[in-house]
Design a protein around this motif. Structure first.
Motif, mmCIF file in Angstrom:
data_model
loop_
_atom_site.group_PDB
_atom_site.id
_atom_site.type_symbol
_atom_site.label_atom_id
_atom_site.label_comp_id
_atom_site.label_asym_id
_atom_site.label_seq_id
_atom_site.Cartn_x
_atom_site.Cartn_y
_atom_site.Cartn_z
ATOM 1 N N TYR C 230 0.832 -1.201 0.000
ATOM 2 C CA TYR C 230 0.000 0.000 0.000
ATOM 3 C C TYR C 230 0.867 1.251 0.000
ATOM 4 O O TYR C 230 0.618 2.202 -0.745
ATOM 5 C CB TYR C 230 -0.884 -0.032 1.240
ATOM 6 N N TRP C 235 -0.637 2.891 -5.623
ATOM 7 C CA TRP C 235 -1.991 2.885 -6.134
ATOM 8 C C TRP C 235 -3.045 2.459 -5.130
ATOM 9 O O TRP C 235 -4.119 2.004 -5.507
ATOM 10 C CB TRP C 235 -2.087 2.066 -7.428
ATOM 11 N N GLY C 236 -2.731 2.645 -3.846
ATOM 12 C CA GLY C 236 -3.799 2.546 -2.853
ATOM 13 C C GLY C 236 -4.342 1.173 -2.564
ATOM 14 O O GLY C 236 -5.211 1.010 -1.725
ATOM 15 N N SER C 509 -13.920 4.276 0.261
ATOM 16 C CA SER C 509 -12.729 4.943 -0.278
ATOM 17 C C SER C 509 -13.073 5.734 -1.519
ATOM 18 O O SER C 509 -13.885 5.309 -2.333
ATOM 19 C CB SER C 509 -11.665 3.915 -0.643
ATOM 20 N N GLU C 511 -11.390 7.801 -4.854
ATOM 21 C CA GLU C 511 -10.199 7.991 -5.678
ATOM 22 C C GLU C 511 -10.501 9.051 -6.709
ATOM 23 O O GLU C 511 -11.551 9.016 -7.353
ATOM 24 C CB GLU C 511 -9.863 6.667 -6.373
ATOM 25 N N ILE C 580 1.600 9.920 2.162
ATOM 26 C CA ILE C 580 0.441 9.414 2.890
ATOM 27 C C ILE C 580 0.313 10.116 4.223
ATOM 28 O O ILE C 580 1.281 10.223 4.975
ATOM 29 C CB ILE C 580 0.588 7.898 3.150
ATOM 30 N N ASP C 587 -7.009 7.527 5.962
ATOM 31 C CA ASP C 587 -5.741 7.896 5.336
ATOM 32 C C ASP C 587 -6.018 8.885 4.216
ATOM 33 O O ASP C 587 -6.998 8.736 3.488
ATOM 34 C CB ASP C 587 -5.076 6.665 4.702
ATOM 35 N N TYR C 589 -4.047 10.177 0.831
ATOM 36 C CA TYR C 589 -2.960 9.580 0.048
ATOM 37 C C TYR C 589 -2.872 10.331 -1.261
ATOM 38 O O TYR C 589 -3.857 10.477 -1.962
ATOM 39 C CB TYR C 589 -3.390 8.138 -0.161
ATOM 40 N N TYR C 607 -6.364 9.931 -2.953
ATOM 41 C CA TYR C 607 -7.214 8.924 -2.313
ATOM 42 C C TYR C 607 -7.594 9.406 -0.930
ATOM 43 O O TYR C 607 -6.753 9.932 -0.207
ATOM 44 C CB TYR C 607 -6.458 7.606 -2.088
ATOM 45 N N LYS C 609 -9.127 7.338 2.203
ATOM 46 C CA LYS C 609 -9.467 5.952 2.511
ATOM 47 C C LYS C 609 -9.823 5.795 3.991
ATOM 48 O O LYS C 609 -8.929 5.665 4.825
ATOM 49 C CB LYS C 609 -8.288 5.043 2.165
#
Lengths: 181, 149, 654
Positions: C230, C235-236, C509, C511, C580, C587, C589, C607, C609
């Motif tokens: 991660y 890319w999460g 989440s 994106e 992050i 999170d 990100y 992101y 999340k």
């Protein structure tokens, strides 16, 4: 010793056989190769600018009724240099027009590349954004397609053409075309 | 690895080093479309970096294919149509979700068959072991460690 | 000179491994005390030479001895020293040496901590572990020697793969191997029990702490791997069902079934054959994982460079070791069901169902991972199996476990008193339903996953609480919670946190890919992101374009994140370093894409999340539970363990 106690061992034997097959297969095949679903299907229609004469287009319309080879190449493609000498030597003798598809390449780079290594192609067309190549299911370079007179894709070579693949695959495929009415 | 496959791999890696990255700001109509795009591209495999999905791959071909998916979504095509468009060109291999057909029966049903067989075996074992069990009164509130620990 | 010494040390170790594996087992068979006594000294000797070899390889890296081919391939002059230490296990040959080193650590620990166990039994255990070590040592010496020279020595090395230049590499493989390799102890105990012909409960009691610790390490290793992926891959994602990930997950699933099955066999004498088989299969899957990663049969982002010769060697070793052990199992496993009878509703049944589901899950992962290979073998075409398959089937198989989990500890052995358990759980069920309805109202637009995550987390978590309360009320003070129970409580709480983390982060989440010119901002949920441009920086062995992204909530600036695009000189591989902002509840990100246009705009991926850290927190709690349970005093060998085994060969008495 009951059958149920033997089951795990039997399962293992099957698994080992599968892995032995896997190792053998790996030695003779490229695991990354994706077989084309287009073999036996009509080649996609395309009409792309001619290399060096971008105002003129060339495509399936010009090739109707004739078999032809399309070779996907680019100046950034290292493997293309592998097969290029072979194409230079044998291209004319194959008996079918050889069309070069310049794939996602800068014109100046391609021009320099062809000047340096030679131009075996009857015609070179430019697929700058790669869309026409996607219709052919291209995912890397070099790739070579043999299309018959009726416009059906008969053979695809992923990776550089080698003397072995030329002799054992491409030439027989071309010969098979001639046998058709 | 044969020389041939080494060279092919090198070429494909060369493609990766061309500047293209997985981040594609695309003009989505709305959040729902963006979500649909993200989920769809996650279910598709990148043909160049074959261990990455289309959403995350850096390869130039992945970028081109993402653009294709986007354009087709905008043109109103359904997920199934877009997947079909891709499999026509790249075969089922481009899908991470194996389609249900003859060759994948074992894949999709195998685990359930095993579960079923296992459940039957478990049931048989439990039946056999629960015979001859002297009954203990429900009300026995024993908390002896041997019974509960 | 030193590398040759390392090579020599490996050869000596192999000879000692040979002695360790052959002599004590013959000794046990013949009850020859002298031969059996060879085991411990052989273990110590082998450990010394393996440690020496490992140390010498590390020295080669630290002193940047590029005449050693492996060092040249995996480091260079600019590599920071801490990565030189971890580069030892950065590729195939060195990671094998780490594997062997860790196996020797386990063997030494077993040898030194089992002095009170019967000599015959321990001779067999150490003999089996010696056999495994011998196989790996031969493999290393013959096909994958890290001490091979590259002459003339290159002036500079090729560098460690940039993806591996991360703290994750320093800790993930060693912890993973501690788990992987640790199952060899349970394996050796099982084989020793089978060879000895006395498959009673004692061997399980001796085996349990070792198995729990190995399982805990494997849980840690997998959790670290997920966290590392991660943090580094950009890319999460935190789990990809990649073949090599699956290779570590399968032993974990069987290991989970194993630790539960061992509990039943130890306490009730039941399921002896299952427990033996699971112990064999868990380690077999570890060996299988080793094969998959190093043979090239399946490609993966993780796989080491392969060649057919290595693949065949490992396959042969796999066939002999696993085949041999399954043959011994077929011949000597108890055929009569041991242990006491139990009711249809009882903890025994619950754990049996648990075993079944985990075993099916492991089988499912195996089928999915190997299916592409099977497809080639049976000419079914190129079949592609990925997360949609694994994710779906895993959820289906795990759902019954989640539903049954709270019942397990509340069911009595033998006569479950299921009605009572149900009564105790009724209030929990009510809270779960209320919680699900609340989440449906508050975040229902996030979908079924979010509601399911809330419900599952509450159900398992409060179920654990119900057990804690029940035990508190009914057990005498001072004897309420054994360490074993405590371990279970912690681990099951970890499951609750893990499940809710997975489902809720999956549902909630966000994106977003955006184009930002310097000064431009974008709003994602309640957070604002402003791009403040790019500057160039440098690290010890890389150059980077570093972005500044200011994160704010409302008008309050929270933090500035600095994602980078790094270029490591020698390879010119471009590495994305995401920035992050970690948080217990979410999170944030940010990763850089590519520069777009002349106005300094860049493509940026953002992101947000929620609860992603719960995934790893849950894993860490499970690990902690494993360690705590292993520390329970009941597992320490009793003083009279060495007495000739009396009538403990049981057909049904406690």
């Amino acid at each position: 010793m009951t059958f149920s106690r033997l089951l795990p061992l039997i399962g293992l034997i099957a698994l080992v056989a599968l892995f032995a097959f896997g190792i053998r297969w790996n030695m003779n095949h490229d695991q990354r190769e994706v077989l084309s679903p287009l073999i036996g299907k009509p080649a996609p229609e395309f009409s792309l600018p001619v290399f060096g004469e971008t105002s003129r287009n060339y495509g399936t319309a010009d090739l109707r009724g004739k078999p032809y080879l399309i070779n996907v190449f680019a100046s950034w493609c290292i493997a293309c240099r592998e097969e290029h000498p072979l194409l230079m030597a044998e291209g004319a003798r194959l008996g079918v027009p050889l069309v070069g598809l310049n794939y996602k390449d800068e014109p100046t780079d391609a021009k320099r590349w062809l000047a340096q290594f030679g131009n075996p192609y009857d015609t070179v067309i430019v697929d700058y954004d790669g869309r026409a190549a996607i219709d052919f299911g291209v995912y890397g370079a070099p790739e070579t397609f043999l299309v018959d007179a009726a416009g059906i894709i008969r053979y695809k070579r992923i990776g550089p053409t080698t003397p072995d693949s030329l002799r054992d695959e491409l030439l027989p495929a071309i010969a098979a075309l001639k046998a058709l009415p | 690895m044969t020389l041939l496959s080494r060279v092919v791999l090198a070429t494909m890696l060369a493609m990766i080093m061309l500047p293209a990255f997985a981040v594609d700001p695309l003009p989505f109509k709305d959040h729902a479309e963006e979500l649909r795009f993200q989920e769809l591209t996650r279910e598709l495999r990148c043909l160049v970096c074959q261990n990455e999905n289309l959403a995350d791959s850096h390869a130039p071909l992945a970028k081109d294919l993402r653009l294709q998916v986007f354009e087709q979504m905008q043109a109103g095509k359904s997920d199934a149509q877009i997947k079909e468009w891709l499999t026509d060109r790249y075969s089922d291999f481009v899908l991470y979700d194996p389609p249900l057909r003859g060759g994948t029966m074992l894949l999709w049903f195998g685990p359930f068959v095993l579960l079923l067989i296992g459940a039957i075996v478990v049931a048989m074992i439990v039946r056999r072991r629960s015979r001859g069990l002297p009954r203990i009164a429900e009300s026995t509130q024993s908390m002896r460690d041997e019974d509960w620990a | 000179m030193l590398p040759e010494l390392g090579n020599f040390a490996l050869i000596l170790a192999a000879l000692l491994a040979l002695a360790q594996c052959v002599l004590p087992i013959i000794g046990a068979h013949r009850r020859d005390a002298a031969l059996m006594a060879v085991a411990r000294p052989a273990v110590i000797g082998q450990f010394v030479f393996v440690a020496l070899a490992y140390l010498l390889l590390t020295v080669a890296f630290l002193s940047q001895d590029f005449s050693v081919a492996y060092v040249a391939q995996n480091s260079n002059l600019r590599l920071p020293f801490y990565y030189r230490v971890s580069a030892v296990w950065g590729a195939h040959e060195g990671s094998l040496l780490l594997w062997i080193m860790i196996l020797n650590i386990w063997t030494l620990a077993v040898a030194l901590r089992s002095k009170r166990l019967p000599q015959e039994f321990m001779a067999r255990v150490l003999g089996v572990m010696g056999f495994v070590s011998l196989g790996f040592l031969l493999f290393t010496i013959l096909t994958s020697n890290p001490f091979n020279r590259a002459l003339p020595a290159p002036v500079d090395g090729m560098d460690l793969n940039p993806v591996l230049q991360d703290p994750g590499l320093i800790i993930h493989p060693p912890m993973l191997y501690m788990g992987y390799v640790g199952f060899s102890v349970a394996f050796a105990f099982a084989i020793a029990a089978l060879l000895g012909g006395k498959v009673d409960r004692k061997w399980v009691r001796w085996s349990r702490p070792w198995t729990n610790v190995a399982w805990a390490f494997l849980t840690l290793g997998i959790t670290l791997g997920s966290w590392w992926a991660y943090s580094v891959l950009g890319w999460g994602g935190w789990w990809f069902w990649d073949p090599v990930e699956n290779a570590s997950f399968m032993p974990w699933l069987i290991g989970t079934a194993l630790i539960h099955s061992q509990a039943v066999t130890e306490k009730r004498g039941s399921f002896r054959a299952w427990t033996l088989l699971l112990a064999i299969i868990a380690f077999s899957l570890s060996l299988l994982g080793t094969f998959l990663v190093r043979s090239g049969v399946l490609t993966s982002v993780h796989s080491f460079a392969s060649d057919p010769e290595r693949g065949l060697f490992i396959l042969a070793f796999l066939a002999i070791t696993v085949g041999g052990s399954l043959l011994i199992y077929a011949l000597r496993a108890p055929s009569v069901a041991g242990g006491e009878p139990f009711a249809a509703v009882s903890r025994e049944t619950a754990l049996l169902v648990n075993n079944l589901l985990f075993t099916c899950a492991a089988a499912m992962v195996l089928i999915g991972t190997l299916y592409p290979l099977l497809g080639e073998a049976l000419n079914l075409g190129r079949i592609s199996v990925g997360p949609p398959y694994f994710g779906f089937l895993f959820v289906v198989l795990m759902t019954p476990i989640i539903l049954l989990l709270p019942f397990g500890p509340l069911l009595r052995w033998r006569e479950g008193q299921g009605q009572r358990a149900t009564r105790l759980l009724l209030p929990v069920f009510v809270v779960v339903v209320l919680g699900a309805m609340a989440s449906a109202l508050l975040v229902g637009d996030l979908g079924l996953k979010a509601i399911a995550g809330t419900a599952a987390g509450l159900w398992v978590g409060l179920g654990v609480l119900a057990f804690v309360v029940q035990r508190w009320r009914l057990a005498p003070a001072g004897k309420r919670y054994t360490l074993e129970m405590l371990g279970m409580i912690i681990a099951h709480a970890g499951v609750a946190i893990f499940v809710s983390g997975v489902l809720i982060t999956g549902a909630a989440s966000v994106e977003k890919d955006v184009r930002l010119a310097p000064g431009e901002s974008v709003q994602v949920g309640d957070l604002g992101f402003r791009f403040d441009g790019i500057e160039h920086t440098e690290g010890p062995n890389f150059k980077a374009d570093q972005g500044s992204i200011v994160v704010s909530r409302g008008d309050r600036e929270i933090e500035t994140l600095h994602p980078q695009k790094r270029q490591y000189g020698t390879n010119s591989q471009v590495q994305t370093e995401a920035a992050i902002r970690a948080g217990l509840f979410r999170d944030v990100y940010v990763a850089l894409g590519e520069p777009l246009g002349d106005d300094g705009a860049w493509a940026v991926r953002i992101y947000v999340k929620p609860l992603i850290r719960w995934v790893w927190l849950g894993g860490l709690l499970m690990m902690l539970g494993g360690f705590v349970a292993a520390a329970d005093r009941r597992f320490r060998a009793r003083a009279n363990e060495r007495a000739p085994v009396a009538a403990e060969v049981l057909e049904g008495r406690p």
